[in-house]
Design a protein around this motif. Structure first.
Motif, PDB file in Angstrom:
ATOM      1  N   GLY A 137       0.816  -1.210   0.000  1.00 47.76           N
ATOM      2  CA  GLY A 137       0.000   0.000   0.000  1.00 47.76           C
ATOM      3  C   GLY A 137       0.846   1.256   0.000  1.00 47.76           C
ATOM      4  N   ALA A 138       2.026   1.184   0.642  1.00 53.22           N
ATOM      5  CA  ALA A 138       2.947   2.321   0.606  1.00 53.22           C
ATOM      6  C   ALA A 138       3.491   2.523  -0.800  1.00 53.22           C
ATOM      7  N   VAL A 139       3.767   1.429  -1.518  1.00 50.82           N
ATOM      8  CA  VAL A 139       4.267   1.552  -2.890  1.00 50.82           C
ATOM      9  C   VAL A 139       3.225   2.251  -3.764  1.00 50.82           C
ATOM     10  N   VAL A 140       1.965   1.824  -3.634  1.00 53.70           N
ATOM     11  CA  VAL A 140       0.893   2.498  -4.372  1.00 53.70           C
ATOM     12  C   VAL A 140       0.846   3.978  -4.001  1.00 53.70           C
ATOM     13  N   ALA A 141       0.959   4.257  -2.716  1.00 51.57           N
ATOM     14  CA  ALA A 141       0.862   5.638  -2.244  1.00 51.57           C
ATOM     15  C   ALA A 141       2.004   6.498  -2.786  1.00 51.57           C
ATOM     16  N   TRP A 142       3.222   5.970  -2.794  1.00 55.16           N
ATOM     17  CA  TRP A 142       4.352   6.729  -3.338  1.00 55.16           C
ATOM     18  C   TRP A 142       4.107   7.066  -4.809  1.00 55.16           C
ATOM     19  N   HIS A 143       3.692   6.072  -5.589  1.00 56.90           N
ATOM     20  CA  HIS A 143       3.443   6.306  -7.009  1.00 56.90           C
ATOM     21  C   HIS A 143       2.297   7.298  -7.209  1.00 56.90           C
ATOM     22  N   LEU A 144       1.236   7.142  -6.440  1.00 59.91           N
ATOM     23  CA  LEU A 144       0.092   8.028  -6.592  1.00 59.91           C
ATOM     24  C   LEU A 144       0.495   9.469  -6.288  1.00 59.91           C
ATOM     25  N   ALA A 145       1.260   9.655  -5.214  1.00 59.72           N
ATOM     26  CA  ALA A 145       1.675  11.011  -4.841  1.00 59.72           C
ATOM     27  C   ALA A 145       2.620  11.619  -5.866  1.00 59.72           C
ATOM     28  N   ALA A 146       3.452  10.785  -6.501  1.00 60.91           N
ATOM     29  CA  ALA A 146       4.381  11.286  -7.514  1.00 60.91           C
ATOM     30  C   ALA A 146       3.679  11.592  -8.830  1.00 60.91           C
ATOM     31  N   GLU A 147       2.707  10.741  -9.192  1.00 59.82           N
ATOM     32  CA  GLU A 147       2.079  10.839 -10.509  1.00 59.82           C
ATOM     33  C   GLU A 147       0.802  11.671 -10.511  1.00 59.82           C
ATOM     34  N   HIS A 148       0.135  11.760  -9.359  1.00 62.28           N
ATOM     35  CA  HIS A 148      -1.122  12.508  -9.258  1.00 62.28           C
ATOM     36  C   HIS A 148      -1.092  13.408  -8.021  1.00 62.28           C
ATOM     37  N   PRO A 149      -0.098  14.294  -7.912  1.00 60.63           N
ATOM     38  CA  PRO A 149       0.022  15.085  -6.685  1.00 60.63           C
ATOM     39  C   PRO A 149      -1.174  15.980  -6.417  1.00 60.63           C
ATOM     40  N   ALA A 156       4.021  -9.517 -10.792  1.00 57.59           N
ATOM     41  CA  ALA A 156       3.967  -8.472 -11.808  1.00 57.59           C
ATOM     42  C   ALA A 156       5.199  -7.583 -11.784  1.00 57.59           C
ATOM     43  N   LEU A 157       6.078  -7.755 -10.800  1.00 63.56           N
ATOM     44  CA  LEU A 157       7.324  -6.984 -10.772  1.00 63.56           C
ATOM     45  C   LEU A 157       8.116  -7.275 -12.041  1.00 63.56           C
ATOM     46  N   GLY A 158       8.700  -6.242 -12.617  1.00 57.33           N
ATOM     47  CA  GLY A 158       9.437  -6.408 -13.857  1.00 57.33           C
ATOM     48  C   GLY A 158       8.597  -6.165 -15.091  1.00 57.33           C
ATOM     49  N   ARG A 159       7.281  -6.092 -14.912  1.00 57.58           N
ATOM     50  CA  ARG A 159       6.399  -5.794 -16.045  1.00 57.58           C
ATOM     51  C   ARG A 159       6.116  -4.294 -16.133  1.00 57.58           C
ATOM     52  N   GLY A 160       6.714  -3.556 -15.263  1.00 61.50           N
ATOM     53  CA  GLY A 160       6.609  -2.094 -15.257  1.00 61.50           C
ATOM     54  C   GLY A 160       7.792  -1.556 -14.483  1.00 61.50           C
ATOM     55  N   PRO A 161       8.060  -0.261 -14.552  1.00 58.48           N
ATOM     56  CA  PRO A 161       9.231   0.305 -13.864  1.00 58.48           C
ATOM     57  C   PRO A 161       9.111   0.189 -12.346  1.00 58.48           C
ATOM     58  N   MET A 162      10.232  -0.144 -11.688  1.00 59.30           N
ATOM     59  CA  MET A 162      10.249  -0.182 -10.227  1.00 59.30           C
ATOM     60  C   MET A 162      10.359   1.218  -9.647  1.00 59.30           C
ATOM     61  N   SER A 163      10.970   2.126 -10.396  1.00 60.91           N
ATOM     62  CA  SER A 163      11.214   3.461  -9.877  1.00 60.91           C
ATOM     63  C   SER A 163       9.970   4.336 -10.007  1.00 60.91           C
ATOM     64  N   ALA A 164       9.997   5.453  -9.327  1.00 54.35           N
ATOM     65  CA  ALA A 164       8.915   6.445  -9.405  1.00 54.35           C
ATOM     66  C   ALA A 164       9.552   7.819  -9.392  1.00 54.35           C
ATOM     67  N   GLY A 165       8.792   8.819  -9.787  1.00 48.64           N
ATOM     68  CA  GLY A 165       9.294  10.178  -9.808  1.00 48.64           C
ATOM     69  C   GLY A 165       9.357  10.784  -8.422  1.00 48.64           C
ATOM     70  N   PRO A 166       9.913  11.988  -8.320  1.00 48.57           N
ATOM     71  CA  PRO A 166       9.977  12.680  -7.028  1.00 48.57           C
ATOM     72  C   PRO A 166       8.585  13.027  -6.524  1.00 48.57           C
TER      73      PRO A 166
END
Length: 273
Positions: free
Chosen positions: A99-111, A200-210
Motif C-alpha cells: 500500500g505504501a508503494v501504491v501511495a508513493w506512485h500516486l503522490a508522484a504521478e497525481h500530486p 507483476a514486478l518487472g512488467r513495469g518500472p520499479m522506480s517512481a518520480g519525485p
C-alpha cells in the motif's frame, strides 16, 4: 460497503465523521483493509473520515486472473478510481507495505489528488531499487520475493499446515490480530491475488518520480524486509516537506504493533497541509 470502479467491485471500510478530512488507507500483503482498524479509530477520534479498501486481488470482485493486471500502474489507477467513486477530490494518503508503494506512485504521478502522504515500512520505490542494486543487506532481506514469484510453489508452502508459514510472517503481532489476517488468506484464490503483485514486478518500472507533497516516512528498525540503506535513501526522493520517523524495536507490522504512533504521525502530517 462496496464501490464499483474501473468495472471492478472493491470492498471498502468507511468510518469517522462524514464531513471530516478524507484519509485513504492502503493495505499491504498478506493483509486487507482491516489492518487499519486500530489506526482508523484513533483518526476518527480526531475528526478524520477514513476509507480503507481491499485492493486488487483481495476484493473478490476485483481479482483478475492475468498477472499482467497487477502492475503498479493498474493498482494506482484503482486508488484514483476509488477516490473518484467516493467523490473525493484530494485526500490524505496513508499506505503500508505494498500500500505504501501504491501511495508513493500516486503522490508522484497525481500530486493534485494528494494533500499529504504518510508512507509506512516501505520507502520510495527509487530508494528501494537503489538499495536493492547496491546494498548486500537489502539484497538478503529481499530474497523472499523470489519465492513469492513462483506460481503454485509459493501458495503450496504458505498454505501447508493450515497456513503456518503465513502466521510466522507476523512477528510481533498479537495472536488474535494474526488470525484476523491469516484466515482470509487461506482462500487460495485470494492468496494468489496478493502474490500476483510480486509476480507483476518487472512488467513495469520499479522506480517512481519525485514526490512533491508533504510527506512522512515511518520505518521500524526491526523490519526484516527493509534495511536502513533503503529507508535513509528515501529523503532524496521527496521534494516537498519531509519527515523521517524511526520506531525502535518494532517489526514490519507497524499499524498493528504501534497504532498510537502511526495515528500520531498521520495527524501531525495532516496538520501541515
Amino acid at each position: 460497503m462496496q464501490i464499483t470502479a474501473r468495472e471492478l467491485v472493491f470492498d471498502v471500510q468507511a468510518g469517522g465523521p462524514v464531513d471530516g478530512p478524507p484519509v485513504l488507507l492502503l493495505h499491504g500483503f498478506p493483509q486487507h483493509a482491516g489492518e487499519w482498524e486500530l489506526v482508523a479509530s484513533r483518526l476518527h477520534d480526531a475528526g478524520a473520515r477514513t476509507y480503507a479498501f481491499d485492493q486488487r486481488g483481495y476484493s473478490p470482485g476485483a481479482r483478475p486472473a492475468d498477472v499482467a493486471a497487477y502492475t503498479m500502474g493498474e493498482c494506482v489507477a484503482d486508488a484514483v478510481a476509488v477516490l473518484d467513486a467516493l467523490g473525493v477530490d484530494r485526500a490524505h494518503l496513508v499506505g503500508h507495505d505494498w500500500g505504501a508503494v501504491v501511495a508513493w506512485h500516486l503522490a508522484a504521478e497525481h500530486p493534485g489528488r494528494v494533500r499529504t502522504l504518510t508512507a509506512i515500512s516501505v520507502p520510495h520505490p527509487s530508494a528501494y531499487a537503489k538499495a536493492l542494486a547496491t546494498d548486500a543487506d537489502q539484497q538478503r532481506r529481499s530474497a523472499y520475493i523470489g519465492l513469492f514469484q513462483q506460481p503454485g510453489k509459493a501458495e503450496d508452502l504458505l498454505l501447508e499446515q493450515d497456513g503456518q508459514r503465513l502466521r510466522e510472517l507476523f512477528t510481533g503481532v498479537p495472536a488474535e490480530r494474526v488470525e484476523r489476517f491469516v484466515t482470509p488468506m487461506l482462500d487460495r484464490a485470494r492468496l494468489t491475488g496478493g502474490l500476483n503483485w510480486y509476480r507483476a514486478l518487472g512488467r513495469g518500472p520499479m522506480s517512481a518520480g519525485p514526490v512533491p507533497v508533504p510527506t512522512t516516512f515511518v520505518w521500524s528498525d526491526h523490519d526484516p524486509a527493509v534495511g536502513a540503506a533503503a529507508a535513509q535513501g528515501c529523503a532524496q526522493q521527496v521534494t516537498g516537506d519531509y519527515r523521517f520517523v524511526t520506531l525502535p524495536g518494532v517489526s514490519h507490522w507497524i499499524p498493528d504493533e504501534a497504532p498510537d504512533e502511526v495515528a500520531r504521525e498521520v495527524l501531525a502530517r495532516m496538520a501541515t497541509a
